[in-house]
Design a protein around this motif. Structure first.
Motif, PDB file in Angstrom:
ATOM      1  N   GLY A  42       0.802  -1.226   0.000  1.00 43.44           N
ATOM      2  CA  GLY A  42       0.000   0.000   0.000  1.00 43.44           C
ATOM      3  C   GLY A  42       0.828   1.266   0.000  1.00 43.44           C
ATOM      4  N   GLY A  43       2.051   1.200   0.532  1.00 41.38           N
ATOM      5  CA  GLY A  43       2.887   2.395   0.554  1.00 41.38           C
ATOM      6  C   GLY A  43       3.184   2.944  -0.826  1.00 41.38           C
ATOM      7  N   LEU A  44       3.151   2.081  -1.842  1.00 38.50           N
ATOM      8  CA  LEU A  44       3.416   2.554  -3.197  1.00 38.50           C
ATOM      9  C   LEU A  44       2.335   3.504  -3.691  1.00 38.50           C
ATOM     10  CD1 LEU A  44       4.726  -0.698  -4.936  1.00 38.50           C
ATOM     11  CD2 LEU A  44       6.049   1.239  -4.102  1.00 38.50           C
ATOM     12  N   LEU A  45       1.157   3.469  -3.073  1.00 36.42           N
ATOM     13  CA  LEU A  45       0.104   4.410  -3.461  1.00 36.42           C
ATOM     14  C   LEU A  45       0.506   5.854  -3.188  1.00 36.42           C
ATOM     15  CD1 LEU A  45      -3.070   2.507  -2.230  1.00 36.42           C
ATOM     16  CD2 LEU A  45      -2.669   3.277  -4.568  1.00 36.42           C
ATOM     17  N   THR A  46       1.413   6.076  -2.225  1.00 36.01           N
ATOM     18  CA  THR A  46       1.857   7.447  -1.957  1.00 36.01           C
ATOM     19  C   THR A  46       2.635   8.007  -3.131  1.00 36.01           C
ATOM     20  OG1 THR A  46       3.858   6.625  -0.862  1.00 36.01           O
ATOM     21  CG2 THR A  46       1.941   7.049   0.527  1.00 36.01           C
ATOM     22  N   GLY A  47       3.143   7.126  -4.003  1.00 37.41           N
ATOM     23  CA  GLY A  47       3.846   7.611  -5.183  1.00 37.41           C
ATOM     24  C   GLY A  47       2.930   8.212  -6.223  1.00 37.41           C
ATOM     25  N   LEU A  48       1.618   8.112  -6.023  1.00 35.90           N
ATOM     26  CA  LEU A  48       0.668   8.688  -6.972  1.00 35.90           C
ATOM     27  C   LEU A  48       0.420  10.162  -6.720  1.00 35.90           C
ATOM     28  CD1 LEU A  48      -2.009   5.854  -7.140  1.00 35.90           C
ATOM     29  CD2 LEU A  48      -0.012   6.192  -8.588  1.00 35.90           C
ATOM     30  N   THR A  49       0.876  10.666  -5.587  1.00 38.32           N
ATOM     31  CA  THR A  49       0.715  12.092  -5.317  1.00 38.32           C
ATOM     32  C   THR A  49       1.812  12.833  -6.041  1.00 38.32           C
ATOM     33  OG1 THR A  49       2.048  11.866  -3.316  1.00 38.32           O
ATOM     34  CG2 THR A  49      -0.346  11.750  -3.066  1.00 38.32           C
ATOM     35  N   SER A  50       1.451  13.847  -6.819  1.00 43.74           N
ATOM     36  CA  SER A  50       2.445  14.574  -7.608  1.00 43.74           C
ATOM     37  C   SER A  50       2.542  16.015  -7.146  1.00 43.74           C
ATOM     38  CB  SER A  50       2.077  14.542  -9.097  1.00 43.74           C
ATOM     39  OG  SER A  50       0.875  15.242  -9.326  1.00 43.74           O
ATOM     40  N   ARG A  51       3.749  16.532  -7.226  1.00 41.73           N
ATOM     41  CA  ARG A  51       3.981  17.911  -6.800  1.00 41.73           C
ATOM     42  C   ARG A  51       3.519  18.873  -7.882  1.00 41.73           C
ATOM     43  NH1 ARG A  51       6.747  20.194  -2.938  1.00 41.73           N
ATOM     44  NH2 ARG A  51       7.612  18.210  -2.284  1.00 41.73           N
ATOM     45  N   ARG A  52       2.738  19.841  -7.447  1.00 47.68           N
ATOM     46  CA  ARG A  52       2.243  20.875  -8.378  1.00 47.68           C
ATOM     47  C   ARG A  52       3.343  21.888  -8.607  1.00 47.68           C
ATOM     48  NH1 ARG A  52      -1.644  22.884  -5.377  1.00 47.68           N
ATOM     49  NH2 ARG A  52      -3.366  21.696  -6.229  1.00 47.68           N
ATOM     50  N   PRO A  53       3.719  22.165  -9.836  1.00 46.08           N
ATOM     51  CA  PRO A  53       4.751  23.158 -10.097  1.00 46.08           C
ATOM     52  C   PRO A  53       4.344  24.523  -9.566  1.00 46.08           C
ATOM     53  CG  PRO A  53       4.298  21.865 -12.083  1.00 46.08           C
ATOM     54  CD  PRO A  53       3.237  21.535 -11.089  1.00 46.08           C
ATOM     55  N   ALA A  54       5.348  25.323  -9.242  1.00 42.06           N
ATOM     56  CA  ALA A  54       5.075  26.655  -8.707  1.00 42.06           C
ATOM     57  C   ALA A  54       4.216  27.426  -9.678  1.00 42.06           C
ATOM     58  CB  ALA A  54       6.398  27.399  -8.468  1.00 42.06           C
ATOM     59  N   GLY A  55       3.184  28.080  -9.151  1.00 39.83           N
ATOM     60  CA  GLY A  55       2.301  28.885  -9.963  1.00 39.83           C
ATOM     61  C   GLY A  55       1.215  28.128 -10.653  1.00 39.83           C
ATOM     62  N   SER A  56       1.193  26.789 -10.502  1.00 42.32           N
ATOM     63  CA  SER A  56       0.166  26.021 -11.210  1.00 42.32           C
ATOM     64  C   SER A  56      -0.983  25.658 -10.311  1.00 42.32           C
ATOM     65  CB  SER A  56       0.776  24.740 -11.775  1.00 42.32           C
ATOM     66  OG  SER A  56       1.187  23.881 -10.724  1.00 42.32           O
ATOM     67  N   GLY A  57      -0.904  25.953  -9.014  1.00 40.91           N
ATOM     68  CA  GLY A  57      -1.960  25.554  -8.097  1.00 40.91           C
ATOM     69  C   GLY A  57      -3.158  26.465  -8.216  1.00 40.91           C
ATOM     70  N   GLY A  58      -4.252  26.083  -7.570  1.00 39.76           N
ATOM     71  CA  GLY A  58      -5.438  26.906  -7.500  1.00 39.76           C
ATOM     72  C   GLY A  58      -6.250  26.903  -8.768  1.00 39.76           C
ATOM     73  N   LEU A  59      -7.126  27.924  -8.888  1.00 38.96           N
ATOM     74  CA  LEU A  59      -8.022  28.029 -10.026  1.00 38.96           C
ATOM     75  C   LEU A  59      -7.694  29.286 -10.815  1.00 38.96           C
ATOM     76  CD1 LEU A  59     -11.370  27.213  -8.196  1.00 38.96           C
ATOM     77  CD2 LEU A  59      -9.904  25.628  -9.455  1.00 38.96           C
ATOM     78  N   THR A  60      -7.992  29.249 -12.051  1.00 37.82           N
ATOM     79  CA  THR A  60      -7.840  30.434 -12.880  1.00 37.82           C
ATOM     80  C   THR A  60      -9.016  31.355 -12.638  1.00 37.82           C
ATOM     81  OG1 THR A  60      -9.052  29.471 -14.727  1.00 37.82           O
ATOM     82  CG2 THR A  60      -6.691  29.009 -14.621  1.00 37.82           C
ATOM     83  N   SER A  61      -8.976  32.513 -13.228  1.00 36.68           N
ATOM     84  CA  SER A  61     -10.076  33.468 -13.060  1.00 36.68           C
ATOM     85  C   SER A  61     -11.368  32.951 -13.642  1.00 36.68           C
ATOM     86  CB  SER A  61      -9.689  34.803 -13.731  1.00 36.68           C
ATOM     87  OG  SER A  61      -9.432  34.587 -15.106  1.00 36.68           O
ATOM     88  N   ARG A  62     -11.307  31.958 -14.509  1.00 36.43           N
ATOM     89  CA  ARG A  62     -12.506  31.361 -15.098  1.00 36.43           C
ATOM     90  C   ARG A  62     -12.980  30.147 -14.321  1.00 36.43           C
ATOM     91  NH1 ARG A  62     -11.404  31.591 -21.637  1.00 36.43           N
ATOM     92  NH2 ARG A  62     -11.027  33.839 -21.755  1.00 36.43           N
ATOM     93  N   GLY A  63     -12.307  29.854 -13.207  1.00 38.65           N
ATOM     94  CA  GLY A  63     -12.755  28.754 -12.374  1.00 38.65           C
ATOM     95  C   GLY A  63     -12.185  27.409 -12.751  1.00 38.65           C
ATOM     96  N   ARG A  64     -11.249  27.398 -13.726  1.00 39.37           N
ATOM     97  CA  ARG A  64     -10.632  26.143 -14.115  1.00 39.37           C
ATOM     98  C   ARG A  64      -9.386  25.899 -13.273  1.00 39.37           C
ATOM     99  NH1 ARG A  64     -10.421  26.605 -20.697  1.00 39.37           N
ATOM    100  NH2 ARG A  64     -12.690  26.635 -21.081  1.00 39.37           N
ATOM    101  N   PRO A  65      -9.028  24.636 -13.073  1.00 37.92           N
ATOM    102  CA  PRO A  65      -7.755  24.353 -12.416  1.00 37.92           C
ATOM    103  C   PRO A  65      -6.612  24.897 -13.246  1.00 37.92           C
ATOM    104  CG  PRO A  65      -9.138  22.387 -12.460  1.00 37.92           C
ATOM    105  CD  PRO A  65      -9.790  23.402 -13.330  1.00 37.92           C
ATOM    106  N   ALA A  66      -5.701  25.620 -12.582  1.00 35.98           N
ATOM    107  CA  ALA A  66      -4.589  26.206 -13.311  1.00 35.98           C
ATOM    108  C   ALA A  66      -3.749  25.118 -13.944  1.00 35.98           C
ATOM    109  CB  ALA A  66      -3.730  27.057 -12.360  1.00 35.98           C
ATOM    110  N   GLY A  67      -3.300  25.352 -15.167  1.00 33.01           N
ATOM    111  CA  GLY A  67      -2.438  24.399 -15.841  1.00 33.01           C
ATOM    112  C   GLY A  67      -3.178  23.263 -16.492  1.00 33.01           C
ATOM    113  N   SER A  68      -4.524  23.288 -16.461  1.00 34.24           N
ATOM    114  CA  SER A  68      -5.274  22.210 -17.101  1.00 34.24           C
ATOM    115  C   SER A  68      -6.251  22.798 -18.071  1.00 34.24           C
ATOM    116  CB  SER A  68      -6.027  21.373 -16.053  1.00 34.24           C
ATOM    117  OG  SER A  68      -6.979  22.164 -15.403  1.00 34.24           O
TER     118      SER A  68
END
Length: 385
Positions: A42-68
């Motif tokens: 089960g510990g290998l499941l922690t490898g599925l969490t990925s680091r969000r690059p700087a500035g890519s977190g949160g939502l855009t002004s249109r409500g979309r996830p930044a970077g997607s």
């Protein structure tokens, strides 16, 4: 419970069809494999969490996830249940392929104890790394006290829940075949005894299907924790799991100080001394023969052979240290008591044995023989004096 008995005759293929083997593997996964496999893999499941690059977190002004989304945007990959499903698909594929290979090639295709020990150590190091990564995240914007309705981007990189590239999710799921728990090893023995690629694939696929609900639940819980302020706590749990996995690997390999070396004689490989033909080396009977009256931990002579009984329990082997006479052919009789868990499969004399079984040791010189459960958690000794 699925065991490696070959229709009561060692070396004879199982007569059960693929459907029966799948059902047996499914039952083993649901009843016995869930806890032990989740603990090891089960510990290998922690490898599925990925680091969000700087500035890519949160939502855009249109409500979309930044970077997607949008033109030129790149997401971190599938997230949530989809990435957990990819992990499970990789796990199913690798176990099914391994089952087919074991059915064709037999026990020669199985990993040796020392190789498994090294893989456990490597996996533990990876899980520790994954756990450390979880300390570097911030809560998602919706969880931050200064988040506005429009959403804001994170000031620094963080872990964006479970969001990993598809190849990584598949690879981590496939890697679980390299970290078998005790019940997995027992199921692999059934795959070997099936004598066919279809039968081996069926029993392993059934086993993975039976354990899938536990892994899916664990993955979804991890996803929830990784997107909240509980990420640090999840990181602590991952660190503990990684260190435990490293310790188990070191114990299985006999590399811990004072462990007595690998699961063989502490004074080096024992040399049979005049043992009768057919009683040297290590072999396993399907039910332990006529040894029901052997008291636990007591060496009892039966003709020219001494028999010693050990009970495999959920808390280790009882008694943990037994004494036998050197120079006398010895049968080590292992019986199951209660719900043994990982102790139902052990490594002794460099090979894996599924319990219940009688391990024929032959005549031994004075010294100690070490054996260890399949996950490296519980150790026992036979001292020849």
């Amino acid at each position: 419970m699925v065991r490696g008995d070959l229709d009561g005759h060692r070396g004879c293929p199982l007569s059960a069809g693929p459907a029966a083997l799948f059902a047996g593997g499914l039952a083993a996964g649901l009843v016995a494999g869930t806890a032990s496999c989740a603990a090891v893999q089960g510990g290998l499941l922690t490898g599925l969490t990925s680091r969000r690059p700087a500035g890519s977190g949160g939502l855009t002004s249109r409500g979309r996830p930044a970077g997607s989304g949008g033109h030129g945007g790149t997401g971190a990959g599938p997230s949530g249940p989809r990435v957990v499903a990819l992990f499970l698909a990789g796990r199913l594929g690798s176990h099914t392929a391994a089952g087919a290979l074991l059915g064709l090639a037999g026990s020669a295709a199985r990993l040796g104890p020392q190789v498994r020990a090294a893989l456990l150590v490597a996996a533990g190091i990876a899980v520790v790394f994954f756990g450390i990564r979880m300390f570097g995240r911030e809560p998602e914007d919706g969880c931050r006290p200064d988040a506005s309705p429009e959403g804001r981007t994170s000031r620094r990189g963080g872990v964006s829940g479970i969001a990993a590239p598809a190849p990584r999710a598949l690879a981590l799921g496939a890697a679980t075949i390299l970290l078998p728990c005790g019940v997995t090893l027992s199921t692999e023995m059934v795959a070997v005894s099936s004598g066919s690629a279809l039968g081996g694939a069926a029993v392993m696929a059934g086993f993975v299907t039976g354990t899938a609900p536990a892994f899916a639940l664990l993955g979804l819980v991890l996803r929830r924790a990784a997107t909240t302020r509980l990420a640090a706590l999840a990181g602590v749990v991952a660190l503990a799991a990684g260190l435990w996995t490293i310790s188990s690997g070191l114990s299985l390999g006999g590399w811990l100080p004072g462990s007595g070396g690998p699961a063989t004689a502490a004074d080096g490989p024992a040399r049979p001394m005049g043992a009768p033909a057919g009683r040297t080396g290590t072999a396993a009977d399907d039910q332990g023969g006529d040894t029901a009256a052997v008291p636990a931990g007591t060496a009892v002579r039966a003709g020219d052979v001494q028999r010693v009984e050990v009970r495999a329990t959920g808390h280790g082997y009882r008694p943990g240290v037994v004494t036998a006479r050197a120079g006398v052919p010895t049968d080590l009789v292992f019986r199951l008591e209660g719900v043994p868990g990982c102790t139902r499969t052990l490594t002794i004399d460099g090979r894996d044995v599924a319990l219940p079984a009688t391990v024929r040791l032959g005549a031994r010189e004075p010294g100690s023989l070490r054996y260890v459960c399949s996950m490296g958690m519980y150790v026992g000794f036979v001292r020849f004096v």
